[in-house]
Design a protein around this motif. Sequence first.
Motif, PDB file in Angstrom:
ATOM      1  N   ASP A   9      36.104  42.083  37.082  1.00  0.00           N
ATOM      2  CA  ASP A   9      35.400  43.370  37.021  1.00  0.00           C
ATOM      3  C   ASP A   9      36.149  44.414  36.189  1.00  0.00           C
ATOM      4  O   ASP A   9      36.395  45.532  36.661  1.00  0.00           O
ATOM      5  N   HIS A  11      34.860  45.603  33.383  1.00  0.00           N
ATOM      6  CA  HIS A  11      33.804  46.516  32.911  1.00  0.00           C
ATOM      7  C   HIS A  11      34.154  47.190  31.576  1.00  0.00           C
ATOM      8  O   HIS A  11      33.978  48.418  31.425  1.00  0.00           O
ATOM      9  N   ASP A  54      31.898  40.286  35.161  1.00  0.00           N
ATOM     10  CA  ASP A  54      31.869  41.697  34.791  1.00  0.00           C
ATOM     11  C   ASP A  54      33.060  42.029  33.890  1.00  0.00           C
ATOM     12  O   ASP A  54      33.713  43.068  34.049  1.00  0.00           O
ATOM     13  N   HIS A 158      31.318  34.802  40.589  1.00  0.00           N
ATOM     14  CA  HIS A 158      31.401  36.269  40.590  1.00  0.00           C
ATOM     15  C   HIS A 158      31.014  36.856  41.949  1.00  0.00           C
ATOM     16  O   HIS A 158      31.744  37.683  42.514  1.00  0.00           O
ATOM     17  N   HIS A 197      33.182  41.119  42.088  1.00  0.00           N
ATOM     18  CA  HIS A 197      31.973  41.875  42.422  1.00  0.00           C
ATOM     19  C   HIS A 197      32.233  43.052  43.365  1.00  0.00           C
ATOM     20  O   HIS A 197      31.622  44.095  43.209  1.00  0.00           O
ATOM     21  N   HIS A 199      35.061  44.799  43.878  1.00  0.00           N
ATOM     22  CA  HIS A 199      36.085  45.747  43.416  1.00  0.00           C
ATOM     23  C   HIS A 199      37.079  46.071  44.538  1.00  0.00           C
ATOM     24  O   HIS A 199      37.626  47.180  44.581  1.00  0.00           O
TER      25      HIS A 199
HETATM   26 FE   LIG Z   1      31.796  44.776  38.842  1.00  0.00          FE
END
Ligand SMILES: [Fe+2]
Length: 265
Positions: A9, A11, A54, A158, A197, A199
Amino acid sequence: MTTLLQLSDTHIVAEGEMVSGRLDTTAPLERLIQRLQEVREQVGTVDAVLVTGDLSEDGSPESYDQFKRLLAPLDLPLYVIPGNHDARAPLRAAFAADGYLREDGKLNWHRQIGDLHLIGLDTLVEGQGVGVLDDATLGFLDSTLKTIGGEPTLVALHHPPFKSGIVFMDAIGLQSTAAFGDVLRQHQGEILVVCGHLHCMIVSNIGGFPAISAPSPCSSFAFDTRKSARIGFHEQGDGCLIHRWAGTFQTVRVGPVGGAGPFPF
Ligand SMILES: [Fe+2]
């Protein structure tokens, strides 16, 4: 001994862009990579980096280019699976040269790294937050675990195969948790399930095996189990995980900053 670094994640967006108009995801990942380089001799040999989805905020080719540029200082093999923010085709194109991703279909794969098997499972339903393990993916997992025959295996996806208690995240969780557990339950040996997913780091279990979600380097979701919990992220990066196999599994979190010390007791 085999050691894997799990990032999740991140991002990442194209250089100069922000997430949700305010979150810089590049600087926290740069800081974490720098921190990992600082502790690298302490940790010992790291064999590969696993990225559990992510990678990108928006699935753009530019974001994957930026991600690869940010990871380059580690100079380690990268193994990736998609998250709900990723886009399958650009992700596949960005990492095609590494040779372990199929040319079409779901991004499911199996690699042996040292004395550890690594299985990546694709839960992405493009355009949606929820995750699904379709029949083909579950069949791939089952047949791969049969081939592996009980040797130590890390299974990566994920979406967490457990409820987190964070209501708005569970609403976009894995739709195939029971079927996933049923497949795992048919196998023996040492299996560790890892995901992203959420965090945040949560330890749970699925199908009789431990399951661990990794934190994100750039943001976190509060562990707020109230239905009234406000939906959104906090500007708090929480590092990454290291998974070691040395006759048994061990998982250690590496935070983004180190404290002063060590001081004598
Ligand atoms: Fe995420």
